[in-house]
Design a protein around this motif. Structure first.
Motif, PDB file in Angstrom:
ATOM      1  N   GLU A   1       0.808  -1.221   0.000  1.00 53.32           N
ATOM      2  CA  GLU A   1       0.000   0.000   0.000  1.00 53.32           C
ATOM      3  C   GLU A   1       0.840   1.269   0.000  1.00 53.32           C
ATOM      4  O   GLU A   1       0.581   2.219  -0.744  1.00 53.32           O
ATOM      5  CB  GLU A   1      -0.948   0.001   1.207  1.00 53.32           C
ATOM      6  N   THR A   2       1.877   1.292   0.835  1.00 59.32           N
ATOM      7  CA  THR A   2       2.729   2.479   0.934  1.00 59.32           C
ATOM      8  C   THR A   2       3.457   2.730  -0.373  1.00 59.32           C
ATOM      9  O   THR A   2       3.505   3.870  -0.873  1.00 59.32           O
ATOM     10  CB  THR A   2       3.752   2.319   2.084  1.00 59.32           C
ATOM     11  N   GLU A   3       4.033   1.669  -0.951  1.00 55.43           N
ATOM     12  CA  GLU A   3       4.757   1.810  -2.219  1.00 55.43           C
ATOM     13  C   GLU A   3       3.814   2.265  -3.328  1.00 55.43           C
ATOM     14  O   GLU A   3       4.179   3.098  -4.169  1.00 55.43           O
ATOM     15  CB  GLU A   3       5.411   0.482  -2.590  1.00 55.43           C
ATOM     16  N   SER A   4       2.599   1.725  -3.351  1.00 53.92           N
ATOM     17  CA  SER A   4       1.617   2.115  -4.364  1.00 53.92           C
ATOM     18  C   SER A   4       1.265   3.591  -4.239  1.00 53.92           C
ATOM     19  O   SER A   4       1.197   4.317  -5.234  1.00 53.92           O
ATOM     20  CB  SER A   4       0.343   1.268  -4.226  1.00 53.92           C
ATOM     21  N   ARG A   5       1.056   4.033  -2.998  1.00 53.53           N
ATOM     22  CA  ARG A   5       0.711   5.429  -2.756  1.00 53.53           C
ATOM     23  C   ARG A   5       1.825   6.351  -3.229  1.00 53.53           C
ATOM     24  O   ARG A   5       1.590   7.392  -3.864  1.00 53.53           O
ATOM     25  CB  ARG A   5       0.444   5.627  -1.255  1.00 53.53           C
ATOM     26  N   ASN A   6       3.083   5.966  -2.948  1.00 58.72           N
ATOM     27  CA  ASN A   6       4.227   6.786  -3.358  1.00 58.72           C
ATOM     28  C   ASN A   6       4.338   6.860  -4.879  1.00 58.72           C
ATOM     29  O   ASN A   6       4.639   7.917  -5.440  1.00 58.72           O
ATOM     30  CB  ASN A   6       5.522   6.211  -2.770  1.00 58.72           C
ATOM     31  N   LEU A   7       4.085   5.736  -5.549  1.00 56.24           N
ATOM     32  CA  LEU A   7       4.178   5.710  -7.006  1.00 56.24           C
ATOM     33  C   LEU A   7       3.107   6.588  -7.638  1.00 56.24           C
ATOM     34  O   LEU A   7       3.380   7.360  -8.565  1.00 56.24           O
ATOM     35  CB  LEU A   7       4.050   4.274  -7.514  1.00 56.24           C
ATOM     36  N   LEU A   8       1.882   6.501  -7.132  1.00 51.08           N
ATOM     37  CA  LEU A   8       0.798   7.313  -7.677  1.00 51.08           C
ATOM     38  C   LEU A   8       1.054   8.797  -7.431  1.00 51.08           C
ATOM     39  O   LEU A   8       0.750   9.643  -8.285  1.00 51.08           O
ATOM     40  CB  LEU A   8      -0.533   6.887  -7.061  1.00 51.08           C
ATOM     41  N   SER A   9       1.626   9.104  -6.280  1.00 51.27           N
ATOM     42  CA  SER A   9       1.986  10.496  -5.978  1.00 51.27           C
ATOM     43  C   SER A   9       3.036  11.006  -6.964  1.00 51.27           C
ATOM     44  O   SER A   9       2.975  12.161  -7.417  1.00 51.27           O
ATOM     45  CB  SER A   9       2.503  10.592  -4.540  1.00 51.27           C
ATOM     46  N   LEU A  10       3.984  10.132  -7.319  1.00 54.06           N
ATOM     47  CA  LEU A  10       5.015  10.506  -8.295  1.00 54.06           C
ATOM     48  C   LEU A  10       4.391  10.804  -9.657  1.00 54.06           C
ATOM     49  O   LEU A  10       4.795  11.762 -10.340  1.00 54.06           O
ATOM     50  CB  LEU A  10       6.047   9.390  -8.413  1.00 54.06           C
ATOM     51  N   LEU A  11       3.404  10.018 -10.073  1.00 53.68           N
ATOM     52  CA  LEU A  11       2.749  10.266 -11.360  1.00 53.68           C
ATOM     53  C   LEU A  11       2.079  11.642 -11.386  1.00 53.68           C
ATOM     54  O   LEU A  11       2.094  12.336 -12.400  1.00 53.68           O
ATOM     55  CB  LEU A  11       1.718   9.174 -11.657  1.00 53.68           C
ATOM     56  N   LYS A  12       1.502  12.027 -10.241  1.00 50.10           N
ATOM     57  CA  LYS A  12       0.905  13.369 -10.160  1.00 50.10           C
ATOM     58  C   LYS A  12       1.971  14.454 -10.271  1.00 50.10           C
ATOM     59  O   LYS A  12       1.754  15.493 -10.899  1.00 50.10           O
ATOM     60  CB  LYS A  12       0.137  13.516  -8.846  1.00 50.10           C
ATOM     61  N   THR A  13       3.141  14.192  -9.672  1.00 48.30           N
ATOM     62  CA  THR A  13       4.253  15.147  -9.772  1.00 48.30           C
ATOM     63  C   THR A  13       4.715  15.263 -11.227  1.00 48.30           C
ATOM     64  O   THR A  13       4.952  16.375 -11.732  1.00 48.30           O
ATOM     65  CB  THR A  13       5.433  14.703  -8.890  1.00 48.30           C
ATOM     66  N   LEU A  14       4.843  14.129 -11.901  1.00 50.66           N
ATOM     67  CA  LEU A  14       5.263  14.136 -13.311  1.00 50.66           C
ATOM     68  C   LEU A  14       4.239  14.861 -14.179  1.00 50.66           C
ATOM     69  O   LEU A  14       4.590  15.560 -15.126  1.00 50.66           O
ATOM     70  CB  LEU A  14       5.466  12.699 -13.809  1.00 50.66           C
ATOM     71  N   LYS A  15       2.962  14.706 -13.831  1.00 47.50           N
ATOM     72  CA  LYS A  15       1.904  15.424 -14.549  1.00 47.50           C
ATOM     73  C   LYS A  15       2.099  16.934 -14.426  1.00 47.50           C
ATOM     74  O   LYS A  15       1.965  17.669 -15.419  1.00 47.50           O
ATOM     75  CB  LYS A  15       0.540  15.012 -13.985  1.00 47.50           C
ATOM     76  N   SER A  16       2.448  17.379 -13.224  1.00 54.87           N
ATOM     77  CA  SER A  16       2.671  18.825 -13.011  1.00 54.87           C
ATOM     78  C   SER A  16       3.872  19.329 -13.805  1.00 54.87           C
ATOM     79  O   SER A  16       3.994  20.529 -14.067  1.00 54.87           O
ATOM     80  CB  SER A  16       2.863  19.116 -11.517  1.00 54.87           C
ATOM     81  N   GLU A  17       4.764  18.392 -14.192  1.00 51.47           N
ATOM     82  CA  GLU A  17       5.934  18.746 -15.001  1.00 51.47           C
ATOM     83  C   GLU A  17       5.657  18.604 -16.496  1.00 51.47           C
ATOM     84  O   GLU A  17       6.567  18.730 -17.319  1.00 51.47           O
ATOM     85  CB  GLU A  17       7.120  17.867 -14.592  1.00 51.47           C
ATOM     86  N   GLY A  18       4.396  18.297 -16.850  1.00 50.78           N
ATOM     87  CA  GLY A  18       4.001  18.241 -18.254  1.00 50.78           C
ATOM     88  C   GLY A  18       4.087  16.875 -18.901  1.00 50.78           C
ATOM     89  O   GLY A  18       3.889  16.751 -20.118  1.00 50.78           O
TER      90      GLY A  18
END
Length: 509
Positions: free
Chosen positions: A176-193
């Motif tokens: 669960e923790t690893e999944s949450r971190n990965l999904l959070s990273l995708l949102k960060t990458l989205k903010s970077e275009g």
């Protein structure tokens, strides 16, 4: 969203005997996270392999446009050169190489004709920081966990100047923790275009992260939905399976009898590390017609416990006993486990459950060849009869029983594994992550199979990382932490929060 970055129009792809994609259309906007969902075999991974050049132009019909240009990729290298990078469910990392070497494999940082290791490690360090990893780029891949390996794959994609990142079941093997971190990273990458397409069976993740959801069914585009407050899991499921799955967990009608299987003081040592106990004084039992769950976090010893019970296929036996119908049995090999009516469906079906290049027929008969032998040869007509029986019973979707298992969807592969072990006519069936990586429709079918087996009087043990699955399926649940049983609960008396509290206590308590 400002503009369309990807259009796939009328994509059709056929394999021998199977139309995997039938006039599929997909449109993705720049900077969005677009979820691609559907049952196993719906065509999701095939569509992404067409896009990334794994299936080259000429092997499919239709048109691909990326950044307003028509694409005719002959290989994955050509799609990567345009900024399209796919991360497959089976990670493509080399365990014996360092993180830095893996990140720049095939994209080496050269100075003249030689690799510039200083630049390689500096750039790797920066990429690892970008994906939120505080780790030495000199560490070997084999020394880091699956969650970290997934982040290394994303760092590798970023090193290729990715514009469109495709992730196929990125959280299937993560906690669960690893999944949450990965999904959070995708949102960060989205903010970077960076635009992302995510294939996942976890609908909660779809709702938490995606901007749009495209549903495929039987190789066809069904619909694309905006992710807003009105979108629910049930609405997505309806599109995926063509009907409502109001009862994901079928009603139980099992008559629970006497205890058939007991494990007492079961203690197993680590295979390499002296004096380390991976399973420590475990006591559990299962009754006739009962489904018992094992809940524990990754690393708690769930799989190690099950493998050690099944013919001591893991670790060093220290002490403990197994009783079947009240009689102690010595079970130190797989053949002895099968002989005493125990079957084990591994969490890794591709590594331990199947011979991928063999047919459905050969895989199903594999665990009970003595039943179909004719002196020293296999009775082919009997083998065919058995395979057809389980294909029909388990609703295995394939052109024929001669189909190679490697070409089946994950859900159908899992049914083949179940068929293989049910064919041994076990009294005790151990299922380790039986629905990992399969869609909601296939899950429902497997749950029904489990219920039918319980109704026949089988004793079933289920290991699952999904607590709602255990609560929906089981009669009793044991919690496991640090190799010890920390609690035992009738399912009617338990909630997820209670289970989690017992899964996280120290095993010595």
């Amino acid at each position: 969203m400002s503009s369309t970055i990807l259009e796939m129009k009328a994509i059709t792809k056929e394999f021998p005997g199977v139309k995997a994609l039938d006039n599929v259309n997909l449109e993705v906007e720049k900077g969005e996270i677009h979820a691609l969902v559907g049952e196993n075999g719906a065509g999701k991974s095939t569509l992404m392999k067409v896009l990334s050049g794994v299936h080259p132009v000429g092997t499919y019909q239709g048109e691909i446009r990326f950044e307003d240009a028509t694409c005719q990729f002959q290989s994955i290298n050509e799609s990567e050169a345009e900024g399209i990078v796919i991360i497959h469910q089976e990670l493509a990392l080399i365990p014996e190489m360092t993180i830095a070497e893996n990140i720049f494999l095939g994209n080496e940082q050269k100075k003249a004709q030689f690799i510039d290791w200083k630049v390689t490690y500096k750039k790797a360090e920066n990429l690892l920081k970008q994906v939120g990893m505080k780790i030495d780029p000199n560490d070997l891949i084999k020394h880091i966990g699956v969650g970290q390996q997934q982040l290394v794959e994303i760092a590798k994609a970023l090193s290729k100047k990715v514009k469109l990142l495709i992730l196929d079941e990125p959280t299937a093997a993560l906690n669960e923790t690893e999944s949450r971190n990965l999904l959070s990273l995708l949102k960060t990458l989205k903010s970077e275009g960076i635009t992302s397409i995510i294939i996942t069976h976890k609908l909660k993740e779809v709702l938490s992260i995606s901007d749009k959801v495209t549903i495929l069914r039987d190789g066809k585009t069904i619909e694309t939905l905006m992710n807003n407050d009105d979108l629910t899991e049930n609405r997505i499921i309806q599109g995926m399976v063509g009907r409502d799955l109001t009862d994901l967990f079928p009603e139980r009608n099992c008559k629970i009898g006497d205890i058939t299987f007991e494990v007492e003081d079961w203690t197993i040592g680590h295979p390499q590390i002296a004096n380390r106990k991976v399973v420590n004084e475990v006591n559990l039992n299962v009754k006739e017609g009962e489904i018992v769950g094992i809940a524990g976090l990754m690393g708690a010893g769930r799989t190690e416990l099950m493998m050690s019970i099944f013919g001591r296929t893991y670790g060093k036996y220290i002490k403990g006993s197994i009783k079947i119908k009240g009689k102690e049995r010595k079970i130190s090999t797989v053949s002895e486990a099968i002989k005493h009516g125990i079957a084990y469906v591994s969490e890794d079906r591709k590594e331990y459950g199947l011979i991928l290049n063999d047919s459905i027929k050969q895989n199903i008969s594999l665990s009970n060849l003595k039943n179909i032998k004719n002196k020293i040869t296999i009775n082919n007509s009997e083998e065919t009869k058995v395979a057809n029986k389980y294909r029909e019973k388990l609703n295995i979707k394939a052109p024929s029983i001669e189909q190679e298992v490697i070409n089946l969807s994950g859900g159908n592969q899992q049914k083949v594994v179940l068929g293989k072990w049910i064919y041994t006519n076990p009294d005790i069936l151990i299922l380790d992550e039986p629905t990992r990586g399969i869609d909601v429709g296939a899950k429902n079918e497997i749950y029904k199979i489990m219920n039918e087996l319980a109704e026949e009087g089988k004793s079933i043990i289920v290991v699952s990382s999904e607590l709602p699955e255990l609560i929906g399926l089981c009669d009793r649940i044991y919690t496991l932490s640090e190799g010890r049983i920390t609690g035992e609960f009738p399912v009617q008396d338990v909630e997820q929060e209670k289970l989690m509290s017992y899964m996280t206590v120290e095993g010595s308590k």
